[in-house]
Design an enzyme around this catalytic site. Structure first.
Site, PDB file in Angstrom:
ATOM      1  N   PHE A 168       0.820  -1.204   0.000  1.00  0.00           N
ATOM      2  CA  PHE A 168       0.000   0.000   0.000  1.00  0.00           C
ATOM      3  C   PHE A 168       0.854   1.255   0.000  1.00  0.00           C
ATOM      4  O   PHE A 168       2.053   1.219   0.291  1.00  0.00           O
ATOM      5  CB  PHE A 168      -0.926   0.037   1.231  1.00  0.00           C
ATOM      6  CG  PHE A 168      -0.199   0.052   2.550  1.00  0.00           C
ATOM      7  CD1 PHE A 168       0.360   1.220   3.053  1.00  0.00           C
ATOM      8  CD2 PHE A 168      -0.082  -1.112   3.310  1.00  0.00           C
ATOM      9  CE1 PHE A 168       1.035   1.229   4.267  1.00  0.00           C
ATOM     10  CE2 PHE A 168       0.592  -1.108   4.528  1.00  0.00           C
ATOM     11  CZ  PHE A 168       1.148   0.071   5.009  1.00  0.00           C
ATOM     12  N   GLU A 170       0.213   5.243   1.670  1.00  0.00           N
ATOM     13  CA  GLU A 170      -0.719   5.980   2.514  1.00  0.00           C
ATOM     14  C   GLU A 170      -0.231   7.389   2.817  1.00  0.00           C
ATOM     15  O   GLU A 170       0.980   7.641   2.855  1.00  0.00           O
ATOM     16  CB  GLU A 170      -0.929   5.249   3.851  1.00  0.00           C
ATOM     17  CG  GLU A 170      -1.681   3.934   3.709  1.00  0.00           C
ATOM     18  CD  GLU A 170      -1.935   3.240   5.035  1.00  0.00           C
ATOM     19  OE1 GLU A 170      -2.850   2.396   5.080  1.00  0.00           O
ATOM     20  OE2 GLU A 170      -1.224   3.536   6.020  1.00  0.00           O
ATOM     21  N   HIS A 331       6.093  -6.757  12.584  1.00  0.00           N
ATOM     22  CA  HIS A 331       6.131  -5.968  11.340  1.00  0.00           C
ATOM     23  C   HIS A 331       4.779  -5.370  11.003  1.00  0.00           C
ATOM     24  O   HIS A 331       4.627  -4.702   9.989  1.00  0.00           O
ATOM     25  CB  HIS A 331       6.622  -6.831  10.178  1.00  0.00           C
ATOM     26  CG  HIS A 331       5.576  -7.704   9.530  1.00  0.00           C
ATOM     27  ND1 HIS A 331       4.733  -8.522  10.245  1.00  0.00           N
ATOM     28  CD2 HIS A 331       5.243  -7.870   8.220  1.00  0.00           C
ATOM     29  CE1 HIS A 331       3.938  -9.170   9.400  1.00  0.00           C
ATOM     30  NE2 HIS A 331       4.219  -8.781   8.180  1.00  0.00           N
ATOM     31  N   GLY A 332       3.774  -5.610  11.846  1.00  0.00           N
ATOM     32  CA  GLY A 332       2.442  -5.089  11.590  1.00  0.00           C
ATOM     33  C   GLY A 332       1.449  -5.677  12.566  1.00  0.00           C
ATOM     34  O   GLY A 332       1.823  -6.149  13.646  1.00  0.00           O
TER      35      GLY A 332
END
Length: 402
Positions: A168, A170, A331-332
């Site tokens: 993505f 953003e 990592h997320g």
């Protein structure tokens, strides 16, 4: 508060920074811990979940060996973020034209830059700096070229492209109303080809040597072998390609949005970090190869990026250098549902509700990336306060998906 539990069912322990982990991910971690090449322990981050080849969120230290499937096929996948000199109130009331400009400038999904535009351009000159190293790899392993149609053009044309899936771009607002660009991408098709080629080669090599493994995806190359050295060269190249891909993406995004925003500058050097990669490091008295599959390095004072899902929060963090985590963090948010499950469970109406206030696609084509398919990022962050400290909290206001 940090949560840590230990799994002791293999040759080495597994240290896990969460109590929210599925059985299939636990089984994968147990399989990893049984390998004779693992050094000291395996670490699993708070976003841990089942993955192809090896567990996502796993940090794997190996002695004189590397597991190609643990590195995976999106070699060098990672994050880039930079703060702009803008404040939230300076953004236009609607960001639709900004999103459209980014989507026009950056190829997404299976798209790539047109060959006619790349040929002879600064883009091509930039890519050619990497060409000699790649030629040396392909000369030794021509099978890589056979796996990618129109090989020589494709990897160049995909430099500076986003890809699909969970990648993505953003625009975000931080706790002080500062505006950030944040993006997520990796080594594109060429990284995928290199990963698949060497995963298959490792599995073939294990069969030839009649090495018994708890999972065929845990096939590894041993240091000193030709395949090991060639894989290290190839994975290093793909990681460098991924890093440069994100640099070019950032440049394209910055130039695409300038006409639609007040004049701005970049306030600091961009944070650019891998979360699918392998590196040589020193841990617990030994020089080892550390594979982070869905984890970032969080050494003392090292800056990193932990993105949430679409419509939630993301974090700029500073590492605390925790030795037990092998100087790593998540990592997320980490997936709670598979992509197929998410598509069956959610609707376009759910996308609209869960991405309210975010300028983004809201169609069925991105249901697999809906926030509800991911773990709660705030819980993930709460479980790793001993691994990182939060420097900035970011809220997405625009998201471009592949």
């Amino acid at each position: 508060m940090p949560v840590q539990m230990t799994l002791n069912k293999g040759t080495v322990p597994v240290r896990i920074w969460t109590d929210d982990i599925a059985h299939d991910a636990l089984q994968q971690l147990q399989n990893l811990s049984r390998l004779p090449i693992i050094h000291h322990h395996v670490a699993a981050m708070p976003d841990v979940h089942y993955g192809t080849g090896a567990t996502v969120g796993a940090v794997i230290p190996t002695r004189s060996a590397i597991i190609p499937a643990a590195v995976g096929v999106d070699i060098g996948c990672g994050m880039n973020a930079v703060r702009l000199s803008l404040k939230a109130h300076e953004l236009p009331d609607t960001l639709a034209r900004v999103r459209s400009a980014i989507e026009k400038a950056v190829p997404v999904g299976f798209e790539q830059h047109a060959r006619t535009k790349v040929k002879g351009s600064a883009h091509a000159r930039r890519a050619r700096k990497m060409n000699d190293r790649l030629d040396a790899i392909v000369t030794r392993h021509p099978g890589i070229m056979k796996m990618q149609r129109r090989f020589n053009d494709t990897w160049m044309c995909q430099l500076g492209t986003l890809g699909g899936g969970n990648h993505f771009i953003e625009l975000c607002i931080d706790e002080s109303d500062g505006v950030w660009i944040m993006l997520h991408s990796g080594s594109r098709g060429i990284g995928n080809v290199i990963g698949r080629y060497f995963i298959a080669a490792a599995q073939k090599d294990m069969r030839r040597h009649q090495v018994h493994l708890p999972d065929r995806d845990l096939a590894y190359f041993s240091e000193g072998s030709d395949l090991f050295d060639d894989y290290v060269d190839a994975v290093d190249w793909a990681q460098d390609y991924a890093m440069d891909n994100r640099r070019m993406l950032l440049e394209l995004v910055v130039e695409a949005i300038r006409p639609f925003l007040p004049r701005f500058s970049l306030e600091a050097e961009a944070i650019n970090c891998h979360h699918n990669y392998v590196a040589r490091e020193h841990h617990f008295g030994a020089d080892v190869y550390v594979t982070r599959k869905g984890a970032i390095r969080a050494g003392l004072d090292e800056m990193g990026i932990i993105p949430g899902s679409m419509g939630t929060r993301s974090y700029i963090v500073r590492g605390l250098g925790n030795a037990e985590s092998l100087c790593s963090c998540s990592h997320g948010a980490g997936r709670r549902m598979s992509r197929g499950h998410a598509k069956r469970h959610f609707s376009a109406r759910d996308i609209e509700a869960q991405t309210a206030g975010v300028e983004c696609r809201k169609d069925r084509g991105i249901i697999d990336e809906i926030p509800g398919a991911y773990k709660d990022i705030d819980q993930v962050m709460a479980h790793q306060t001993d691994l990182v400290e939060v420097v900035h909290t970011l809220k997405q206001v625009l998201c471009v998906k592949g």
